[in-house]
Design a protein around this motif. Structure first.
Motif, short mmCIF file in Angstrom:
data_model
loop_
_atom_site.label_atom_id
_atom_site.label_comp_id
_atom_site.label_asym_id
_atom_site.label_seq_id
_atom_site.Cartn_x
_atom_site.Cartn_y
_atom_site.Cartn_z
N PHE A 108 -23.43 78.47 22.28
CA PHE A 108 -23.26 79.56 23.24
C PHE A 108 -24.52 79.68 24.07
O PHE A 108 -25.64 79.63 23.55
CB PHE A 108 -23.01 80.87 22.48
CG PHE A 108 -22.97 82.08 23.35
CD1 PHE A 108 -21.82 82.41 24.04
CD2 PHE A 108 -24.08 82.88 23.50
CE1 PHE A 108 -21.78 83.53 24.85
CE2 PHE A 108 -24.06 84.00 24.31
CZ PHE A 108 -22.90 84.32 24.99
N ILE A 109 -24.36 79.84 25.38
CA ILE A 109 -25.49 80.07 26.26
C ILE A 109 -25.05 81.04 27.36
O ILE A 109 -23.94 80.96 27.86
CB ILE A 109 -26.06 78.76 26.84
CG1 ILE A 109 -27.36 79.03 27.58
CG2 ILE A 109 -25.05 78.06 27.72
CD1 ILE A 109 -28.20 77.80 27.80
N ALA A 110 -25.93 81.99 27.69
CA ALA A 110 -25.61 83.02 28.68
C ALA A 110 -26.80 83.22 29.63
O ALA A 110 -27.70 84.01 29.35
CB ALA A 110 -25.27 84.34 27.99
N PRO A 111 -26.81 82.50 30.75
CA PRO A 111 -27.87 82.74 31.74
C PRO A 111 -27.53 83.93 32.63
O PRO A 111 -26.36 84.22 32.90
CB PRO A 111 -27.89 81.43 32.54
CG PRO A 111 -26.50 80.91 32.43
CD PRO A 111 -25.97 81.37 31.09
N ALA A 112 -28.56 84.64 33.10
CA ALA A 112 -28.37 85.78 33.99
C ALA A 112 -29.51 85.80 35.01
O ALA A 112 -30.67 85.57 34.66
CB ALA A 112 -28.35 87.08 33.21
N LEU A 165 -35.31 88.12 38.84
CA LEU A 165 -35.49 88.15 37.39
C LEU A 165 -34.51 87.19 36.74
O LEU A 165 -33.37 87.05 37.18
CB LEU A 165 -35.26 89.56 36.86
CG LEU A 165 -36.01 90.69 37.58
CD1 LEU A 165 -35.53 92.03 37.07
CD2 LEU A 165 -37.50 90.52 37.40
N PHE A 166 -34.94 86.53 35.66
CA PHE A 166 -34.11 85.56 34.96
C PHE A 166 -34.12 85.85 33.47
O PHE A 166 -35.16 86.18 32.90
CB PHE A 166 -34.62 84.13 35.21
CG PHE A 166 -33.87 83.08 34.44
CD1 PHE A 166 -32.60 82.71 34.82
CD2 PHE A 166 -34.45 82.48 33.34
CE1 PHE A 166 -31.91 81.74 34.11
CE2 PHE A 166 -33.77 81.52 32.62
CZ PHE A 166 -32.50 81.15 33.01
N ARG A 167 -32.95 85.70 32.83
CA ARG A 167 -32.85 85.84 31.37
C ARG A 167 -31.81 84.87 30.86
O ARG A 167 -30.77 84.66 31.48
CB ARG A 167 -32.45 87.27 31.01
CG ARG A 167 -32.49 87.54 29.51
CD ARG A 167 -32.34 89.00 29.23
NE ARG A 167 -32.63 89.30 27.83
CZ ARG A 167 -32.84 90.50 27.36
NH1 ARG A 167 -32.80 91.54 28.16
NH2 ARG A 167 -33.10 90.71 26.09
N VAL A 168 -32.09 84.26 29.72
CA VAL A 168 -31.13 83.37 29.09
C VAL A 168 -31.07 83.70 27.60
O VAL A 168 -32.10 83.91 26.96
CB VAL A 168 -31.47 81.88 29.33
CG1 VAL A 168 -32.80 81.49 28.70
CG2 VAL A 168 -30.36 80.98 28.83
N ASN A 191 -36.78 85.95 28.67
CA ASN A 191 -36.70 86.76 29.87
C ASN A 191 -38.00 86.63 30.64
O ASN A 191 -39.08 86.68 30.04
CB ASN A 191 -36.47 88.23 29.48
CG ASN A 191 -36.32 89.11 30.69
OD1 ASN A 191 -35.24 89.19 31.25
ND2 ASN A 191 -37.39 89.77 31.12
N SER A 192 -37.90 86.49 31.98
CA SER A 192 -39.11 86.37 32.77
C SER A 192 -38.82 86.69 34.24
O SER A 192 -37.76 86.33 34.75
CB SER A 192 -39.67 84.96 32.67
OG SER A 192 -40.81 84.81 33.48
N PRO A 193 -39.76 87.35 34.93
CA PRO A 193 -39.62 87.44 36.38
C PRO A 193 -39.89 86.07 37.00
O PRO A 193 -40.74 85.31 36.51
CB PRO A 193 -40.69 88.45 36.79
CG PRO A 193 -41.54 88.68 35.61
CD PRO A 193 -40.87 88.11 34.42
N VAL A 194 -39.17 85.74 38.06
CA VAL A 194 -39.32 84.43 38.70
C VAL A 194 -40.45 84.45 39.72
O VAL A 194 -41.17 83.46 39.86
CB VAL A 194 -37.98 84.00 39.34
CG1 VAL A 194 -38.12 82.69 40.09
CG2 VAL A 194 -36.90 83.89 38.27
N ASN A 195 -40.62 85.56 40.43
CA ASN A 195 -41.68 85.64 41.44
C ASN A 195 -42.69 86.75 41.09
O ASN A 195 -42.45 87.55 40.19
CB ASN A 195 -41.08 85.86 42.84
CG ASN A 195 -40.23 87.10 42.91
OD1 ASN A 195 -40.08 87.84 41.94
ND2 ASN A 195 -39.67 87.34 44.09
N ASP A 196 -43.80 86.78 41.81
CA ASP A 196 -44.86 87.74 41.52
C ASP A 196 -44.46 89.18 41.84
O ASP A 196 -44.93 90.12 41.21
CB ASP A 196 -46.14 87.38 42.30
CG ASP A 196 -46.78 86.10 41.75
OD1 ASP A 196 -46.56 85.80 40.56
OD2 ASP A 196 -47.47 85.42 42.53
N SER A 197 -43.62 89.36 42.85
CA SER A 197 -43.20 90.72 43.22
C SER A 197 -42.10 91.26 42.31
O SER A 197 -41.69 92.41 42.47
CB SER A 197 -42.73 90.75 44.67
OG SER A 197 -41.62 89.88 44.83
#
Length: 138
Positions: A98-102, A75-78, A65-71
């Motif tokens: 199994f893979i689940a991107p969000a 948000l991205f999670r896989v 899990n990680s934020p994509v931008n500084d603000s």
């Protein structure tokens, strides 16, 4: 059926209150079970797990899990799971990928856009019961 690698919580709604959620064909008056999937969070985390078991079972799970931008408005999670194993049958196998991107967009205080997917591939030995019955009757 969702893989447990992507499940955050399991909610059980008992009794007739379960009819308020979903259609009448999916649930009964006895209640319902709601599987809550993992959602992107505004902080960076990562988790990798490796399990071994009977019948040459090996299972690798990951959660990133990680934020994509500084603000922290994108948000991205896989979540993923890779399982290989055999069964009690002589030539049995149970292989799952199994893979689940969000992806979550926090547009403003009142609007959030969520994009989620669950992709899975299963390879299992299964005996067709109808096929066995047809051959035994003939």
């Amino acid at each position: 059926m969702a893989d447990l690698a992507n499940i955050e919580a399991i909610e059980v709604i008992k009794g007739p209150a379960g009819t308020l959620f979903g259609s009448s064909t999916e649930i009964s008056y006895g209640g319902m079970i709601n599987l809550v999937t993992k959602k992107p969070k505004p902080y960076k985390i990562g988790d990798v797990s490796l399990s071994y078991g009977a019948y040459d079972l090996s299972r690798l799970t990951l959660d990133f899990n990680s934020p994509v931008n500084d603000s922290k408005t994108v948000l991205f999670r896989v979540n993923g799971a890779f399982q290989r194993g055999k069964t009690f049958q002589d030539f049995g196998l149970d292989n799952t990928t199994f893979i689940a991107p969000a992806l979550r967009f926090l547009v403003n205080d009142r609007l959030t856009l969520n994009i989620e997917a669950e992709l899975s591939q299963n390879e299992r030995n299964m005996i067709a019961v109808g096929y066995l019955l047809k051959d035994s009757i003939a």
